[in-house]
Design a protein around this motif. Sequence first.
Motif, PDB file in Angstrom:
ATOM      1  N   LEU A  66       1.182  -1.292   0.201  1.00 15.10           N
ATOM      2  CA  LEU A  66      -0.031  -0.052   0.107  1.00 15.10           C
ATOM      3  C   LEU A  66       0.700   1.176  -0.319  1.00 15.10           C
ATOM      4  O   LEU A  66       0.654   2.434  -0.486  1.00 15.10           O
ATOM      5  N   ALA A  67       1.980   1.552   1.134  1.00 17.49           N
ATOM      6  CA  ALA A  67       2.786   2.675   1.094  1.00 17.49           C
ATOM      7  C   ALA A  67       3.095   2.261  -0.592  1.00 17.49           C
ATOM      8  O   ALA A  67       4.001   3.566  -0.457  1.00 17.49           O
ATOM      9  N   SER A  68       3.939   1.737  -0.928  1.00 19.81           N
ATOM     10  CA  SER A  68       4.436   2.104  -2.686  1.00 19.81           C
ATOM     11  C   SER A  68       3.812   2.022  -3.542  1.00 19.81           C
ATOM     12  O   SER A  68       4.376   2.483  -4.662  1.00 19.81           O
ATOM     13  N   MET A  69       2.371   2.078  -3.821  1.00 18.34           N
ATOM     14  CA  MET A  69       1.243   2.097  -3.953  1.00 18.34           C
ATOM     15  C   MET A  69       2.210   3.183  -5.474  1.00 18.34           C
ATOM     16  O   MET A  69       1.384   3.577  -6.901  1.00 18.34           O
ATOM     17  N   PRO A  70       2.126   4.962  -4.972  1.00 19.70           N
ATOM     18  CA  PRO A  70       2.097   6.244  -5.936  1.00 19.70           C
ATOM     19  C   PRO A  70       3.652   5.871  -6.702  1.00 19.70           C
ATOM     20  O   PRO A  70       4.090   6.496  -7.887  1.00 19.70           O
ATOM     21  N   PHE A  71       4.796   5.226  -5.766  1.00 18.94           N
ATOM     22  CA  PHE A  71       6.201   4.665  -6.402  1.00 18.94           C
ATOM     23  C   PHE A  71       5.935   4.016  -7.305  1.00 18.94           C
ATOM     24  O   PHE A  71       6.398   4.207  -8.594  1.00 18.94           O
ATOM     25  N   SER A  72       4.872   2.530  -7.077  1.00 14.71           N
ATOM     26  CA  SER A  72       4.761   1.955  -7.967  1.00 14.71           C
ATOM     27  C   SER A  72       3.754   2.075  -9.674  1.00 14.71           C
ATOM     28  O   SER A  72       4.174   2.541 -10.676  1.00 14.71           O
ATOM     29  N   GLN A  73       2.887   3.285  -9.404  1.00 11.39           N
ATOM     30  CA  GLN A  73       2.199   3.576 -10.471  1.00 11.39           C
ATOM     31  C   GLN A  73       3.610   5.303 -11.208  1.00 11.39           C
ATOM     32  O   GLN A  73       3.039   4.511 -12.429  1.00 11.39           O
ATOM     33  N   LYS A  74       4.027   5.841 -10.594  1.00  7.47           N
ATOM     34  CA  LYS A  74       5.144   6.436 -11.471  1.00  7.47           C
ATOM     35  C   LYS A  74       6.009   5.081 -11.799  1.00  7.47           C
ATOM     36  O   LYS A  74       6.478   5.906 -13.333  1.00  7.47           O
ATOM     37  N   VAL A  75       6.100   4.496 -11.223  1.00  5.72           N
ATOM     38  CA  VAL A  75       7.588   3.387 -11.941  1.00  5.72           C
ATOM     39  C   VAL A  75       6.597   2.645 -13.578  1.00  5.72           C
ATOM     40  O   VAL A  75       6.833   3.252 -15.050  1.00  5.72           O
ATOM     41  N   ALA A  76       5.257   2.670 -12.835  1.00  8.24           N
ATOM     42  CA  ALA A  76       4.574   1.982 -14.775  1.00  8.24           C
ATOM     43  C   ALA A  76       4.204   2.955 -15.502  1.00  8.24           C
ATOM     44  O   ALA A  76       5.115   2.355 -16.287  1.00  8.24           O
ATOM     45  N   GLU A  77       4.136   4.556 -15.547  1.00  7.80           N
ATOM     46  CA  GLU A  77       4.766   5.663 -15.959  1.00  7.80           C
ATOM     47  C   GLU A  77       5.391   5.635 -16.846  1.00  7.80           C
ATOM     48  O   GLU A  77       5.399   6.002 -18.283  1.00  7.80           O
ATOM     49  N   ASN A  78       6.404   5.863 -16.189  1.00  4.62           N
ATOM     50  CA  ASN A  78       7.632   5.696 -16.801  1.00  4.62           C
ATOM     51  C   ASN A  78       8.407   5.023 -17.484  1.00  4.62           C
ATOM     52  O   ASN A  78       8.613   4.738 -18.675  1.00  4.62           O
ATOM     53  N   MET A  79       7.580   3.927 -17.607  1.00  2.00           N
ATOM     54  CA  MET A  79       7.977   2.493 -18.499  1.00  2.00           C
ATOM     55  C   MET A  79       6.867   2.816 -19.202  1.00  2.00           C
ATOM     56  O   MET A  79       7.509   1.916 -20.694  1.00  2.00           O
ATOM     57  N   ILE A  80       5.476   3.041 -18.918  1.00  2.00           N
ATOM     58  CA  ILE A  80       5.071   2.924 -20.511  1.00  2.00           C
ATOM     59  C   ILE A  80       5.423   3.247 -21.392  1.00  2.00           C
ATOM     60  O   ILE A  80       5.471   3.757 -22.384  1.00  2.00           O
ATOM     61  N   ALA A  81       5.705   4.702 -20.965  1.00  2.00           N
ATOM     62  CA  ALA A  81       6.535   6.087 -21.726  1.00  2.00           C
ATOM     63  C   ALA A  81       7.279   5.699 -22.670  1.00  2.00           C
ATOM     64  O   ALA A  81       7.834   5.592 -24.047  1.00  2.00           O
ATOM     65  N   ILE A  82       8.458   4.384 -21.866  1.00  4.43           N
ATOM     66  CA  ILE A  82       9.288   3.718 -22.578  1.00  4.43           C
ATOM     67  C   ILE A  82       9.005   3.003 -23.898  1.00  4.43           C
ATOM     68  O   ILE A  82       9.424   2.862 -24.781  1.00  4.43           O
ATOM     69  N   TYR A  83       8.030   1.789 -22.898  1.00  8.04           N
ATOM     70  CA  TYR A  83       7.545   1.363 -23.714  1.00  8.04           C
ATOM     71  C   TYR A  83       6.824   1.555 -25.058  1.00  8.04           C
ATOM     72  O   TYR A  83       7.334   1.508 -26.278  1.00  8.04           O
ATOM     73  N   GLU A  84       6.734   2.910 -25.014  1.00 10.79           N
ATOM     74  CA  GLU A  84       5.341   3.480 -26.154  1.00 10.79           C
ATOM     75  C   GLU A  84       6.667   3.811 -27.273  1.00 10.79           C
ATOM     76  O   GLU A  84       6.600   3.813 -28.086  1.00 10.79           O
ATOM     77  N   GLN A  85       7.852   4.567 -26.106  1.00  9.87           N
ATOM     78  CA  GLN A  85       8.964   4.752 -27.046  1.00  9.87           C
ATOM     79  C   GLN A  85       9.179   3.469 -28.323  1.00  9.87           C
ATOM     80  O   GLN A  85       9.190   3.715 -30.084  1.00  9.87           O
ATOM     81  N   TYR A  86       9.348   2.677 -28.502  1.00  7.49           N
ATOM     82  CA  TYR A  86       9.495   1.498 -28.860  1.00  7.49           C
ATOM     83  C   TYR A  86       8.254   0.510 -29.470  1.00  7.49           C
ATOM     84  O   TYR A  86       8.510  -0.220 -30.468  1.00  7.49           O
ATOM     85  N   GLY A  87       7.399   1.220 -29.370  1.00  4.95           N
ATOM     86  CA  GLY A  87       6.318   1.109 -30.410  1.00  4.95           C
ATOM     87  C   GLY A  87       4.671  -0.318 -29.900  1.00  4.95           C
ATOM     88  O   GLY A  87       4.393  -0.744 -30.012  1.00  4.95           O
ATOM     89  N   ILE A  88       5.752  -0.662 -28.333  1.00  5.65           N
ATOM     90  CA  ILE A  88       5.090  -1.745 -27.449  1.00  5.65           C
ATOM     91  C   ILE A  88       3.471  -1.013 -26.705  1.00  5.65           C
ATOM     92  O   ILE A  88       3.140  -0.303 -26.210  1.00  5.65           O
ATOM     93  N   PRO A  89       2.559  -2.542 -26.874  1.00  9.87           N
ATOM     94  CA  PRO A  89       1.288  -1.183 -26.679  1.00  9.87           C
ATOM     95  C   PRO A  89       1.635  -1.594 -25.219  1.00  9.87           C
ATOM     96  O   PRO A  89       1.452  -2.394 -24.558  1.00  9.87           O
ATOM     97  N   THR A  90       0.431  -0.452 -24.372  1.00 11.94           N
ATOM     98  CA  THR A  90       0.789  -0.535 -22.998  1.00 11.94           C
ATOM     99  C   THR A  90      -0.891  -0.248 -22.691  1.00 11.94           C
ATOM    100  O   THR A  90      -0.755   0.417 -21.170  1.00 11.94           O
ATOM    101  N   ALA A  91      -1.738  -0.841 -23.503  1.00  8.93           N
ATOM    102  CA  ALA A  91      -3.001   0.224 -22.870  1.00  8.93           C
ATOM    103  C   ALA A  91      -3.838  -0.604 -21.330  1.00  8.93           C
ATOM    104  O   ALA A  91      -3.717  -2.078 -21.372  1.00  8.93           O
ATOM    105  N   GLY A  92      -4.363   0.373 -19.872  1.00  7.93           N
ATOM    106  CA  GLY A  92      -4.196  -0.605 -19.041  1.00  7.93           C
ATOM    107  C   GLY A  92      -3.296  -0.960 -18.491  1.00  7.93           C
ATOM    108  O   GLY A  92      -3.631  -1.579 -17.361  1.00  7.93           O
ATOM    109  N   ALA A  93      -1.963  -0.741 -18.405  1.00  6.89           N
ATOM    110  CA  ALA A  93      -1.203  -1.639 -17.820  1.00  6.89           C
ATOM    111  C   ALA A  93      -0.181  -0.682 -16.212  1.00  6.89           C
ATOM    112  O   ALA A  93      -0.702  -1.680 -15.992  1.00  6.89           O
TER     113      ALA A  93
END
Length: 246
Positions: A66-93
């Motif tokens: 629970l304490a890591s949720m904001p951190f995990s959300q930020k990590v997910a956003e960073n990873m999604i941005a990187i994946y999108e640069q490579y053209g990998i679908p990320t909807a709802g991830a």
Amino acid sequence: MSENQQNVNEEWEREVLVEKKPVMSLGNKVVKIFTSPYEVFENLMDHPKILLPLIVVCILGLISTLASMPFSQKVAENMIAIYEQYGIPTAGADTFTGVVGIVTAPLTILVGWALFSVLYWIAARIFQVKVSINQVFSVYAHTLIVQYGISIITMALNSFVFKSGVDFFSLGVILPNMDVTSTLYYFLQYFSLPMLWSLVLTGLGLSYLGKKKAFMGVLSVFLCYSAIAYGMSFMATLAFRMFVPS
């Protein structure tokens, strides 16, 4: 009576006369696994308890998640941005990852505890640290209290103080650019402060119960964990490259 029979009887009498130390209370163990871990390990020789420590671990693990949720959300956003640069679908991830992490936290902890306990037992035996599987289960259940207890603090700091999506308490901070194509990046991420503390304590506990020098148990646990971490890291980078559109 023969001399051998007399020696056997005397040995039996000594074992009977030696009283086992009383079971340390759960509260004492939760405190002393941080402050005086050898007292806990000594008590585990006679009383290798598992159930109650695991309940504490599951509670701490859920709080840490629970304490890591904001951190995990930020990590997910960073990873999604990187994946999108490579053209990998990320909807709802990002949402999927957060929900699954909370729901499955206790089960993930229990499965990890059981699996790593068996692997640490095998590694300990290879290094001639003679401990029973039940002792390993018990030691690891108690050292996980340290891991998840400290993780609550580190995850809270990552979530509410640093807010960058980088775990400042793992060796992965050496590579802050999140090079998801690098096996080394994933490998270093597995070595956080809570994990390192837990690994050392687990190794010390196995050495103490197995009556071996401290470095033998610590080395066996570190090599075992490192091998698994590297394998998982390699699979992560391999999976990433497989999903990159050609």
